[in-house]
Design a protein around this motif. Structure first.
Motif, PDB file in Angstrom:
ATOM      1  N   GLU A 137      -1.080   0.866 -10.018  1.00  0.00           N
ATOM      2  CA  GLU A 137      -1.404   2.114 -10.701  1.00  0.00           C
ATOM      3  C   GLU A 137      -2.900   2.405 -10.567  1.00  0.00           C
ATOM      4  O   GLU A 137      -3.741   1.590 -10.927  1.00  0.00           O
ATOM      5  CB  GLU A 137      -1.032   2.015 -12.186  1.00  0.00           C
ATOM      6  CG  GLU A 137      -1.244   3.316 -12.943  1.00  0.00           C
ATOM      7  CD  GLU A 137      -0.773   3.240 -14.375  1.00  0.00           C
ATOM      8  OE1 GLU A 137      -0.972   4.212 -15.114  1.00  0.00           O
ATOM      9  OE2 GLU A 137      -0.207   2.184 -14.762  1.00  0.00           O
ATOM     10  N   VAL A 138      -3.205   3.586 -10.015  1.00  0.00           N
ATOM     11  CA  VAL A 138      -4.588   4.030  -9.874  1.00  0.00           C
ATOM     12  C   VAL A 138      -4.675   5.443 -10.421  1.00  0.00           C
ATOM     13  O   VAL A 138      -4.083   6.372  -9.874  1.00  0.00           O
ATOM     14  CB  VAL A 138      -5.050   3.994  -8.405  1.00  0.00           C
ATOM     15  CG1 VAL A 138      -6.501   4.451  -8.303  1.00  0.00           C
ATOM     16  CG2 VAL A 138      -4.892   2.602  -7.818  1.00  0.00           C
ATOM     17  N   GLY A 139      -5.406   5.613 -11.527  1.00  0.00           N
ATOM     18  CA  GLY A 139      -5.476   6.929 -12.154  1.00  0.00           C
ATOM     19  C   GLY A 139      -4.114   7.355 -12.647  1.00  0.00           C
ATOM     20  O   GLY A 139      -3.435   6.624 -13.366  1.00  0.00           O
ATOM     21  N   ASP A 140      -3.699   8.550 -12.224  1.00  0.00           N
ATOM     22  CA  ASP A 140      -2.406   9.067 -12.656  1.00  0.00           C
ATOM     23  C   ASP A 140      -1.324   8.872 -11.611  1.00  0.00           C
ATOM     24  O   ASP A 140      -0.253   9.463 -11.694  1.00  0.00           O
ATOM     25  CB  ASP A 140      -2.524  10.556 -13.010  1.00  0.00           C
ATOM     26  CG  ASP A 140      -3.015  11.393 -11.831  1.00  0.00           C
ATOM     27  OD1 ASP A 140      -3.402  10.792 -10.805  1.00  0.00           O
ATOM     28  OD2 ASP A 140      -3.011  12.631 -11.936  1.00  0.00           O
ATOM     29  N   ARG A 141      -1.604   8.038 -10.610  1.00  0.00           N
ATOM     30  CA  ARG A 141      -0.626   7.805  -9.541  1.00  0.00           C
ATOM     31  C   ARG A 141      -0.240   6.337  -9.463  1.00  0.00           C
ATOM     32  O   ARG A 141      -1.042   5.453  -9.758  1.00  0.00           O
ATOM     33  CB  ARG A 141      -1.178   8.261  -8.181  1.00  0.00           C
ATOM     34  CG  ARG A 141      -1.230   9.776  -8.001  1.00  0.00           C
ATOM     35  CD  ARG A 141      -1.833  10.120  -6.650  1.00  0.00           C
ATOM     36  NE  ARG A 141      -1.839  11.552  -6.432  1.00  0.00           N
ATOM     37  CZ  ARG A 141      -0.919  12.212  -5.746  1.00  0.00           C
ATOM     38  NH1 ARG A 141       0.092  11.552  -5.212  1.00  0.00           N
ATOM     39  NH2 ARG A 141      -1.007  13.516  -5.583  1.00  0.00           N
ATOM     40  N   ILE A 142       0.974   6.097  -9.037  1.00  0.00           N
ATOM     41  CA  ILE A 142       1.428   4.739  -8.743  1.00  0.00           C
ATOM     42  C   ILE A 142       1.652   4.652  -7.246  1.00  0.00           C
ATOM     43  O   ILE A 142       2.445   5.399  -6.677  1.00  0.00           O
ATOM     44  CB  ILE A 142       2.708   4.401  -9.522  1.00  0.00           C
ATOM     45  CG1 ILE A 142       2.426   4.400 -11.029  1.00  0.00           C
ATOM     46  CG2 ILE A 142       3.241   3.038  -9.085  1.00  0.00           C
ATOM     47  CD1 ILE A 142       3.637   4.123 -11.879  1.00  0.00           C
ATOM     48  N   GLN A 143       0.919   3.772  -6.604  1.00  0.00           N
ATOM     49  CA  GLN A 143       0.956   3.645  -5.153  1.00  0.00           C
ATOM     50  C   GLN A 143       1.617   2.318  -4.767  1.00  0.00           C
ATOM     51  O   GLN A 143       1.402   1.307  -5.441  1.00  0.00           O
ATOM     52  CB  GLN A 143      -0.463   3.658  -4.588  1.00  0.00           C
ATOM     53  CG  GLN A 143      -1.307   4.847  -4.981  1.00  0.00           C
ATOM     54  CD  GLN A 143      -1.048   6.042  -4.117  1.00  0.00           C
ATOM     55  OE1 GLN A 143      -0.762   7.120  -4.621  1.00  0.00           O
ATOM     56  NE2 GLN A 143      -1.117   5.866  -2.817  1.00  0.00           N
ATOM     57  N   LYS A 144       2.358   2.339  -3.675  1.00  0.00           N
ATOM     58  CA  LYS A 144       2.863   1.097  -3.100  1.00  0.00           C
ATOM     59  C   LYS A 144       2.004   0.776  -1.886  1.00  0.00           C
ATOM     60  O   LYS A 144       2.043   1.489  -0.881  1.00  0.00           O
ATOM     61  CB  LYS A 144       4.335   1.224  -2.709  1.00  0.00           C
ATOM     62  CG  LYS A 144       4.959  -0.109  -2.308  1.00  0.00           C
ATOM     63  CD  LYS A 144       6.454   0.025  -2.019  1.00  0.00           C
ATOM     64  CE  LYS A 144       7.065  -1.336  -1.737  1.00  0.00           C
ATOM     65  NZ  LYS A 144       8.524  -1.219  -1.432  1.00  0.00           N
ATOM     66  N   GLU A 145       1.213  -0.271  -2.005  1.00  0.00           N
ATOM     67  CA  GLU A 145       0.234  -0.590  -0.971  1.00  0.00           C
ATOM     68  C   GLU A 145       0.230  -2.084  -0.691  1.00  0.00           C
ATOM     69  O   GLU A 145       0.558  -2.890  -1.564  1.00  0.00           O
ATOM     70  CB  GLU A 145      -1.171  -0.156  -1.397  1.00  0.00           C
ATOM     71  CG  GLU A 145      -1.325   1.326  -1.636  1.00  0.00           C
ATOM     72  CD  GLU A 145      -1.245   2.161  -0.377  1.00  0.00           C
ATOM     73  OE1 GLU A 145      -1.403   1.591   0.727  1.00  0.00           O
ATOM     74  OE2 GLU A 145      -1.039   3.388  -0.482  1.00  0.00           O
ATOM     75  N   LYS A 146      -0.185  -2.419   0.527  1.00  0.00           N
ATOM     76  CA  LYS A 146      -0.320  -3.822   0.905  1.00  0.00           C
ATOM     77  C   LYS A 146      -1.780  -4.106   1.232  1.00  0.00           C
ATOM     78  O   LYS A 146      -2.355  -3.524   2.143  1.00  0.00           O
ATOM     79  CB  LYS A 146       0.570  -4.152   2.099  1.00  0.00           C
ATOM     80  CG  LYS A 146       0.501  -5.634   2.491  1.00  0.00           C
ATOM     81  CD  LYS A 146       1.458  -5.955   3.633  1.00  0.00           C
ATOM     82  CE  LYS A 146       1.398  -7.451   3.969  1.00  0.00           C
ATOM     83  NZ  LYS A 146       2.349  -7.814   5.060  1.00  0.00           N
ATOM     84  N   PHE A 147      -2.390  -4.997   0.468  1.00  0.00           N
ATOM     85  CA  PHE A 147      -3.743  -5.465   0.721  1.00  0.00           C
ATOM     86  C   PHE A 147      -3.945  -6.744  -0.088  1.00  0.00           C
ATOM     87  O   PHE A 147      -3.088  -7.115  -0.909  1.00  0.00           O
ATOM     88  CB  PHE A 147      -4.796  -4.400   0.352  1.00  0.00           C
ATOM     89  CG  PHE A 147      -4.807  -4.028  -1.106  1.00  0.00           C
ATOM     90  CD1 PHE A 147      -5.702  -4.610  -1.990  1.00  0.00           C
ATOM     91  CD2 PHE A 147      -3.919  -3.081  -1.605  1.00  0.00           C
ATOM     92  CE1 PHE A 147      -5.715  -4.276  -3.336  1.00  0.00           C
ATOM     93  CE2 PHE A 147      -3.929  -2.730  -2.951  1.00  0.00           C
ATOM     94  CZ  PHE A 147      -4.824  -3.329  -3.807  1.00  0.00           C
ATOM     95  N   GLY A 148      -5.061  -7.415   0.132  1.00  0.00           N
ATOM     96  CA  GLY A 148      -5.323  -8.653  -0.591  1.00  0.00           C
ATOM     97  C   GLY A 148      -5.950  -8.406  -1.947  1.00  0.00           C
ATOM     98  O   GLY A 148      -5.337  -8.650  -2.988  1.00  0.00           O
ATOM     99  N   ALA A 149      -7.184  -7.888  -1.939  1.00  0.00           N
ATOM    100  CA  ALA A 149      -7.889  -7.671  -3.204  1.00  0.00           C
ATOM    101  C   ALA A 149      -9.027  -6.695  -3.018  1.00  0.00           C
ATOM    102  O   ALA A 149      -9.624  -6.605  -1.941  1.00  0.00           O
ATOM    103  CB  ALA A 149      -8.427  -8.988  -3.752  1.00  0.00           C
ATOM    104  N   VAL A 150      -9.331  -5.967  -4.093  1.00  0.00           N
ATOM    105  CA  VAL A 150     -10.546  -5.165  -4.195  1.00  0.00           C
ATOM    106  C   VAL A 150     -11.309  -5.678  -5.404  1.00  0.00           C
ATOM    107  O   VAL A 150     -10.779  -5.696  -6.518  1.00  0.00           O
ATOM    108  CB  VAL A 150     -10.237  -3.665  -4.364  1.00  0.00           C
ATOM    109  CG1 VAL A 150     -11.518  -2.888  -4.615  1.00  0.00           C
ATOM    110  CG2 VAL A 150      -9.498  -3.115  -3.148  1.00  0.00           C
ATOM    111  N   LEU A 151     -12.529  -6.127  -5.192  1.00  0.00           N
ATOM    112  CA  LEU A 151     -13.367  -6.646  -6.265  1.00  0.00           C
ATOM    113  C   LEU A 151     -14.581  -5.748  -6.429  1.00  0.00           C
ATOM    114  O   LEU A 151     -15.238  -5.392  -5.434  1.00  0.00           O
ATOM    115  CB  LEU A 151     -13.835  -8.070  -5.963  1.00  0.00           C
ATOM    116  CG  LEU A 151     -12.927  -9.248  -6.361  1.00  0.00           C
ATOM    117  CD1 LEU A 151     -11.544  -9.122  -5.771  1.00  0.00           C
ATOM    118  CD2 LEU A 151     -13.572 -10.570  -5.939  1.00  0.00           C
ATOM    119  N   GLY A 152     -14.877  -5.359  -7.658  1.00  0.00           N
ATOM    120  CA  GLY A 152     -16.091  -4.601  -7.936  1.00  0.00           C
ATOM    121  C   GLY A 152     -17.323  -5.476  -7.852  1.00  0.00           C
ATOM    122  O   GLY A 152     -17.275  -6.636  -7.419  1.00  0.00           O
ATOM    123  N   ASP A 153     -18.457  -4.952  -8.285  1.00  0.00           N
ATOM    124  CA  ASP A 153     -19.713  -5.696  -8.226  1.00  0.00           C
ATOM    125  C   ASP A 153     -19.728  -6.814  -9.263  1.00  0.00           C
ATOM    126  O   ASP A 153     -19.188  -6.680 -10.363  1.00  0.00           O
ATOM    127  CB  ASP A 153     -20.893  -4.763  -8.513  1.00  0.00           C
ATOM    128  CG  ASP A 153     -21.062  -3.687  -7.456  1.00  0.00           C
ATOM    129  OD1 ASP A 153     -20.479  -3.823  -6.365  1.00  0.00           O
ATOM    130  OD2 ASP A 153     -21.788  -2.711  -7.722  1.00  0.00           O
TER     131      ASP A 153
END
Length: 383
Positions: free
Chosen positions: A329-345
């Protein structure tokens, strides 16, 4: 001909990466996205360039001042929309001009296709058109633009790149450019649709991986640091000054590594990887298809795949990113995605942490090795 680059927005759908920098300043293949836009204009002989800044404007201005390019800066005081940003530059526009987002990649050939047209827009085919303005075309001209529809009637989307005459300002009545285009079309003005040669946008954080891969295809090999004689290099590998590559490390390009990094020994860096400045990879670490920003440390025996890491992350030994496909879930959307990770600062993780198809906010502390999934908000402590 003049050009106006809009670089005032935050890029909220790319959080957590845009909490500390505007989207146009996110590094791709170790260069901010806006640089690719400026270079495409310069290759077409367009040197009268105006950049509209706003969100974290100091970061953009500081970087533009370092470039060998004739750039004029104007400020959008409040980020109200694309048309409002263009209005901030109105007093500086004296002739036909191109309007471009500063946070999309565009190549010089695409600019060449549109720069001689009056009142035209660059369009492209996209597999996920509902994330964009969808364009309905008839006989080569724009008939309608439908903003982010749930069910798109076509795969053709607006790139946000336009060729305008100065009278476009008489059609601006709201804060958004698509509304001005609709008013032009309704009044009988014709907007030609020009297919882009190469254009890419990163809507969500994981999209940066595809954009990074595309940009790395254009790098040239360069060795500016100290590379041990036992290091194996294949393909295009760029290594910045002051960087040390330890013994028995293997690098398969395209790969770019910034300045003053410490890599290895016994590391493996696979294609489609960008590593920023002052990054440390401890021994026996494997990295592939990833974008690692400045000042991040990854301790030994780690395996990083399909990951985007923000600045200043400190990840202990045996850290793993595990690419998998799931709904997120990102914002008001639910996405089906393939990736490892996103890390902020500034993310810190204990030994034996596994990140699996997750987005981890800025300043998160993972204090015990475990598997992290889903979305973790900024400044969370994971016990």
């Amino acid at each position: 001909m003049q050009a106006v680059i809009l670089a005032a927005g935050e890029g909220s759908r790319l959080r957590p990466l845009t909490r500390s920098k505007p989207k146009a300043m996110l590094p791709v293949a170790n260069r901010p996205i806006i640089e690719y836009v400026i270079n495409a204009l310069l290759e077409n002989g367009i040197r009268d360039i105006i950049v509209v800044v706003g969100y974290r404007k100091e970061d953009v201005i500081r970087h533009l001042n370092r470039l060998d390019a004739p750039v004029q800066v104007v400020v959008q005081e409040r980020q109200l929309g694309t048309a409002d940003a263009l209005l901030a530059a109105e007093s500086e526009i004296t002739e036909d001009f191109l309007l471009l987002p500063g946070d999309n990649y565009i190549n010089a050939e695409s600019i060449a296709r549109i720069k001689k047209e009056k009142n035209a827009m660059l369009v492209a085919e996209h597999p996920n058109p509902s994330n964009f303005g969808v364009v309905v075309i008839r006989n080569g001209f724009v008939r309608e633009i439908i903003e982010k529809p749930e069910e798109a009637p076509t795969f053709t989307v607006a790139t946000g790149i336009y060729s305008f005459t100065p009278d476009v300002f008489s059609y601006i009545q709201t804060n958004e450019i698509p509304d001005a285009l609709a008013a032009m079309i309704e009044s009988g003005r014709r907007i030609r649709a020009i297919p882009a040669d190469d254009w890419q946008d990163a809507v969500y954080p994981w999209d940066l991986l595809k954009l990074n891969s595309r940009m790395l295809r254009g790098i040239s090999p360069e060795i500016g640091g100290t590379v041990d004689a036992s290091v194996t290099r294949r393909g295009a590998v760029r290594i910045g000054s002051g960087t040390t590559i330890g013994p028995n490390t293997v690098i398969y390009g395209p790969v770019t590594i910034g300045s003053n990094c410490n890599i290895g020994p016994n590391c493996v860096i696979m294609p489609d990887t960008s590593i920023g400045d002052r990054v440390v990879l401890e021994p026996f670490t494997y990295v592939a298809d990833s974008l690692i920003m400045n000042d991040t440390t990854i301790d030994s025996h780690s395996r990083i795949v399909s990951a985007v890491f923000g600045q200043g992350c400190i990840l202990a030994d045996h850290t793993t990113t595990y690419p998998s496909e799931s709904f997120i879930e990102v914002g008001d959307r639910i996405q089906k995605e393939k990736f490892g990770a996103v890390l902020g600062d500034g993310v810190r993780a204990a030994p034996f942490t596994t990140f699996k198809n997750c987005i981890v906010g800025n300043g998160v502390r993972i204090e015990r090795g475990k598997t992290v999934i889903g979305v973790i908000e900024d400044c969370t402590r994971v016990m």
